[in-house]
Each structure stands twice: as structure tokens, then as C-alpha cells.
Design a protein around this motif. Structure first.
Motif, mmCIF file in Angstrom:
data_model
loop_
_atom_site.group_PDB
_atom_site.id
_atom_site.type_symbol
_atom_site.label_atom_id
_atom_site.label_comp_id
_atom_site.label_asym_id
_atom_site.label_seq_id
_atom_site.Cartn_x
_atom_site.Cartn_y
_atom_site.Cartn_z
ATOM 1 N N VAL A 18 0.875 -1.170 0.000
ATOM 2 C CA VAL A 18 0.000 0.000 0.000
ATOM 3 C C VAL A 18 0.917 1.225 0.000
ATOM 4 O O VAL A 18 1.620 1.494 0.979
ATOM 5 C CB VAL A 18 -0.937 0.027 1.219
ATOM 6 N N ALA A 19 0.931 1.936 -1.118
ATOM 7 C CA ALA A 19 1.785 3.119 -1.275
ATOM 8 C C ALA A 19 0.919 4.365 -1.126
ATOM 9 O O ALA A 19 -0.157 4.455 -1.721
ATOM 10 C CB ALA A 19 2.466 3.101 -2.640
ATOM 11 N N PHE A 20 1.393 5.331 -0.357
ATOM 12 C CA PHE A 20 0.550 6.492 -0.040
ATOM 13 C C PHE A 20 1.411 7.677 0.366
ATOM 14 O O PHE A 20 2.550 7.509 0.800
ATOM 15 C CB PHE A 20 -0.410 6.142 1.107
ATOM 16 N N PRO A 21 0.877 8.893 0.260
ATOM 17 C CA PRO A 21 1.594 10.068 0.742
ATOM 18 C C PRO A 21 1.247 10.378 2.192
ATOM 19 O O PRO A 21 0.121 10.125 2.632
ATOM 20 C CB PRO A 21 1.086 11.189 -0.179
ATOM 21 N N VAL A 22 2.187 10.935 2.916
ATOM 22 C CA VAL A 22 1.876 11.455 4.250
ATOM 23 C C VAL A 22 1.108 12.764 4.118
ATOM 24 O O VAL A 22 0.182 13.042 4.883
ATOM 25 C CB VAL A 22 3.165 11.647 5.071
ATOM 26 N N ALA A 23 1.488 13.571 3.123
ATOM 27 C CA ALA A 23 0.772 14.806 2.806
ATOM 28 C C ALA A 23 0.786 14.989 1.304
ATOM 29 O O ALA A 23 1.787 14.708 0.638
ATOM 30 C CB ALA A 23 1.406 16.014 3.496
ATOM 31 N N SER A 24 -0.307 15.473 0.757
ATOM 32 C CA SER A 24 -0.395 15.698 -0.682
ATOM 33 C C SER A 24 0.454 16.889 -1.088
ATOM 34 O O SER A 24 0.331 17.982 -0.511
ATOM 35 C CB SER A 24 -1.845 15.955 -1.091
ATOM 36 N N ASN A 25 1.288 16.714 -2.120
ATOM 37 C CA ASN A 25 2.097 17.827 -2.611
ATOM 38 C C ASN A 25 1.269 18.808 -3.420
ATOM 39 O O ASN A 25 1.723 19.914 -3.714
ATOM 40 C CB ASN A 25 3.258 17.314 -3.471
ATOM 41 N N TYR A 52 5.577 16.203 3.326
ATOM 42 C CA TYR A 52 5.358 16.448 4.752
ATOM 43 C C TYR A 52 6.629 16.885 5.471
ATOM 44 O O TYR A 52 6.567 17.648 6.453
ATOM 45 C CB TYR A 52 4.817 15.180 5.415
ATOM 46 N N ALA A 53 7.779 16.424 4.996
ATOM 47 C CA ALA A 53 9.029 16.545 5.759
ATOM 48 C C ALA A 53 9.373 17.954 6.231
ATOM 49 O O ALA A 53 9.921 18.098 7.330
ATOM 50 C CB ALA A 53 10.190 15.949 4.967
ATOM 51 N N PRO A 54 9.115 19.041 5.486
ATOM 52 C CA PRO A 54 9.440 20.365 6.019
ATOM 53 C C PRO A 54 8.444 20.894 7.038
ATOM 54 O O PRO A 54 8.669 21.967 7.615
ATOM 55 C CB PRO A 54 9.447 21.256 4.770
#
Length: 386
Positions: free
Chosen positions: A163-170, A199-201
Motif C-alpha cells: 500500500v503506497a501512499f503520501p503522508v501529505a499531498s504535494n 510532509y518533511a518540512p
């Protein structure tokens, strides 16, 4: 509510790039870097430029830098140093790691991705489907751009492997419920594969607390150089057969997946970027960003149609919108003429834009902690001119 205040003037004084007239709202495409990062890169090239494994000073210092870089990655991601992997960028690393895990897949296996994803966490899986006969399925998003968890649960099966997913949408800034996704993936016997680039920043990452199996991010999105960093759970890294040349070492674990010679000067910049973030602190960063994001939402004109959540809860301060009667290109050009940097288009978030019916994409404003209230007001005033 947090009482930790950010001294934004002191922050901006650490960035030569912020001393000019431009208001940088282009952070989702790559942030500006503090002078300490630039100095670290230059210092390495001046004083320690050599490959690994030599018996002389420059090479020994490069050995030490690589070890220090793994410690910095461990601090940033809350993983073990051996679980850190470096590469050219997130997309390159994701192709490398997905190709590696592809050796364990069989025709008929399924991979779930989401319609919130940047294509860097979609196309690597589509290529596996092309080569090995696995099936890629897309998890839906709601009209407000939140992930449809019911659809995710419906699509999981005993054939789901990843299951591949973003932590936050770019694209639209929406956060996902990472722990919920991980739990659903693991209950189905699948790996949880997180894209934390956007999400990282904006907030701290703790891979152990989140429970993810793989997580990938890009330091150039969090005040560092153009580079990619990944976490892979140790048991997985031990079990996978990497694509590498025969003389390359098998230890530490992460190094097995680092093909060729790394850009050591950029690792020096990465260490400096992590140190910079630690010197500011996430609580101050998040408090400041939340206030600026709310200021932008409160001042956004009625002529501007926002795509995504109209609140700061469950999102980071990245906003996609269009201005009635104008193309995204025209709006971005208008702002650029006023030294306001934004992006327009799809930002490689193809599925988000398709879901929203935005053939030409949208204007994207990305706020990070070095932005100011005056810059937000200046942006809103420039939009009011349209």
C-alpha cells in the motif's frame, strides 16, 4: 495552543537567498537553504573531497561524513542508522527500491496507490505492473481531497502486497491518517510504503511510531540540497536482494541499495539541514506555519476557488486554487512579475488533478516557516489586482 514563538526575522537572517525582493511560496517544489548548508557543501569540497576507503586524510574524513550522515538521517526519521539509504532523489530511490521488492512479487499480486499521490509513488509501481504482471489499483479521494478509507479497506485483499501512499499531498496539502493506513495494510499482510517528501518540512517524522515499512523523502524540500533519503525496515533490507555491483559492501544495510558513488558534498549539506531544523524546533515551525496558513485562508478572495480543505486542521499550508476567468499560467505570471514565486500546473500529481477535473492544473502556494505575515498579505494583495 502552543506558546512557542518563532523569531522569523532571526530565521531569515540565516538565509542569504531571502535577502532579496522575492517572496518564495514555491517551497513544495524545493525550499531555499540556509547559509550553513551552503557552507557545509563548500567546506567538504575544499577540505575533504575524496572517495571512500582510502588511507589518507580526505578519504578518512569522507568516511566519517557518511557515518555522520546516517546518524543525521536516524535523528530526522527516528530510525536506526543502518536503515537509512541515500540516493539522487526520491523518485530515483523509489524506482530502485520498488524494482528490488519487485523480485519478490508474482503475476496477480496487487499494489494499492492513492489518487493523492505524487507520480513518484505511482509510476514505479506501474512499471512493475508492466514488467511483472502485477496489478496496480487506485484508492479514491473524496471531493474535499481527503482519502477515502472505506475504499482503501474495500480494495485490500489477500493479494495486496504493498500500500503506497503520501503522508501529505504535494498538490492540495491534505494529510493522511498514516497509522490507520499502516494498520489496514499490515492486517492484510501488505507493506506500508510512505512518501513523506511533502510532509518533511512541516513536521517531525518517527517511522517507528508510524509503523511504516518504507518511507522516502527529499532534503531539498526541507532546506537541504538536491538528494533523496529513504528508510527501510531492517528486516526487509536484510531479506531483499539488491541490484548492486559485486564489490559493493553488504554492510551497513542501507548501503547495499546505494549504487555507485554518492554525492558526498550533498551529504554534508544534508547533515547541516538537519542541524538547522533541530536548532529551530518543530513546535515553533508548526505554530508559525499554522498561523500563516490561516491568514491566507481568511484572506483568500471569493474569486479564488480553493481545492482541498478550507481549514488548517488535517492539512499542511500548501494551497491549490484557481482564479475565476484566468488560467493558472496567467495567475502565476502576474505574481512572478511582482516577485512572488508560486507554481502552476499539476506538480506531477496527475491523479489528483484528474480527480478534480483540472486539465490545466491549478496555482499552488506553499508556505514554510521562513515566510512572513507581510509576504502573505502581499500575495493576497497581488491576487486582488486580478
Amino acid at each position: 495552543m502552543s506558546t512557542v514563538a518563532l523569531d522569523v526575522d532571526a530565521v531569515r537572517a540565516r538565509f542569504s537567498a531571502l535577502q532579496g525582493p522575492t517572496a518564495f511560496f514555491d517551497g513544495p517544489g524545493g525550499t531555499q537553504v540556509p547559509d550553513s548548508v551552503i557552507a557545509a557543501i563548500a567546506d567538504h569540497l575544499r577540505e575533504s573531497n575524496a572517495n571512500l576507503g582510502g588511507a589518507f586524510g580526505n578519504s578518512r574524513r569522507t568516511d566519517e561524513l557518511l557515518a555522520q550522515s546516517r546518524l543525521a538521517a536516524a535523528s530526522f526519521l527516528r530510525c536506526e542508522p543502518d536503515e537509512a539509504i541515500f540516493g539522487a532523489n526520491m523518485t530515483t530511490l523509489n524506482f530502485t527500491l520498488s524494482r528490488t521488492v519487485g523480485r519478490t512479487l508474482r503475476a496477480g499480486d496487487e499494489i494499492l496507490v492513492t489518487k493523492l499521490d505524487h507520480d513518484g509513488n505511482v509510476s514505479p509501481w506501474l512499471e512493475l505492473a508492466h514488467d511483472f504482471g502485477v496489478e496496480v489499483r487506485f484508492v479514491e479521494i473524496a471531493d474535499d481531497t481527503t482519502l477515502d478509507y472505506d475504499d482503501l479497506e474495500r480494495q485490500l485483499s489477500d493479494r495486496t502486497r504493498i500500500v503506497a501512499f503520501p503522508v501529505a499531498s504535494n498538490a492540495v496539502g491534505t494529510l493522511t491518517d498514516v497509522k490507520r493506513i499502516v494498520e489496514l495494510a499490515h492486517d492484510a499482510g501488505a507493506l506500508a510504503w510512505a512518501d513523506a517528501v511533502h510532509y518533511a518540512p512541516h513536521g517531525p517524522i518517527d517511522v517507528a511510531e508510524l509503523g511504516v515499512d518504507v518511507l522516502i523523502c527529499s532534503p531539498y524540500k526541507f532546506f537541504g540540497p538536491h538528494l533523496g533519503v529513504a528508510y527501510g525496515r531492517a528486516e526487509l533490507l536484510e531479506s531483499w536482494r539488491p541490484y548492486k555491483v559485486r564489490p559493493a559492501p553488504d554492510e551497513p544495510l542501507g548501503q547495499r541499495f546505494e549504487t555507485g558513488t554518492l554525492a558526498f558534498e550533498l551529504l554534508a549539506g544534508f547533515v547541516a539541514a538537519v542541524e538547522y531544523i533541530e536548532s529551530i524546533g518543530w513546535e515553533a515551525i508548526q505554530t508559525h506555519e499554522r498561523a500563516l496558513g490561516q491568514r491566507f485562508l481568511d484572506g483568500l478572495l471569493d474569486r479564488c476557488r480553493l481545492y482541498g480543505l478550507n481549514r488548517m486542521d488535517s492539512r499542511v499550508p500548501t494551497f491549490a486554487f484557481n482564479v475565476e476567468g484566468l488560467s493558472p499560467r496567467a495567475v502565476a505570471a502576474h505574481l512572478g512579475e511582482r516577485d512572488i514565486a508560486v507554481w502552476r500546473g499539476n506538480y506531477y500529481a496527475l491523479e489528483v488533478m484528474k480527480r478534480l477535473g483540472l486539465e490545466d492544473g491549478a496555482v499552488r502556494v506553499g508556505i514554510v516557516h521562513y515566510n512572513t505575515a507581510d509576504e502573505v498579505d502581499r500575495l493576497l494583495a497581488a491576487l486582488d489586482e486580478l
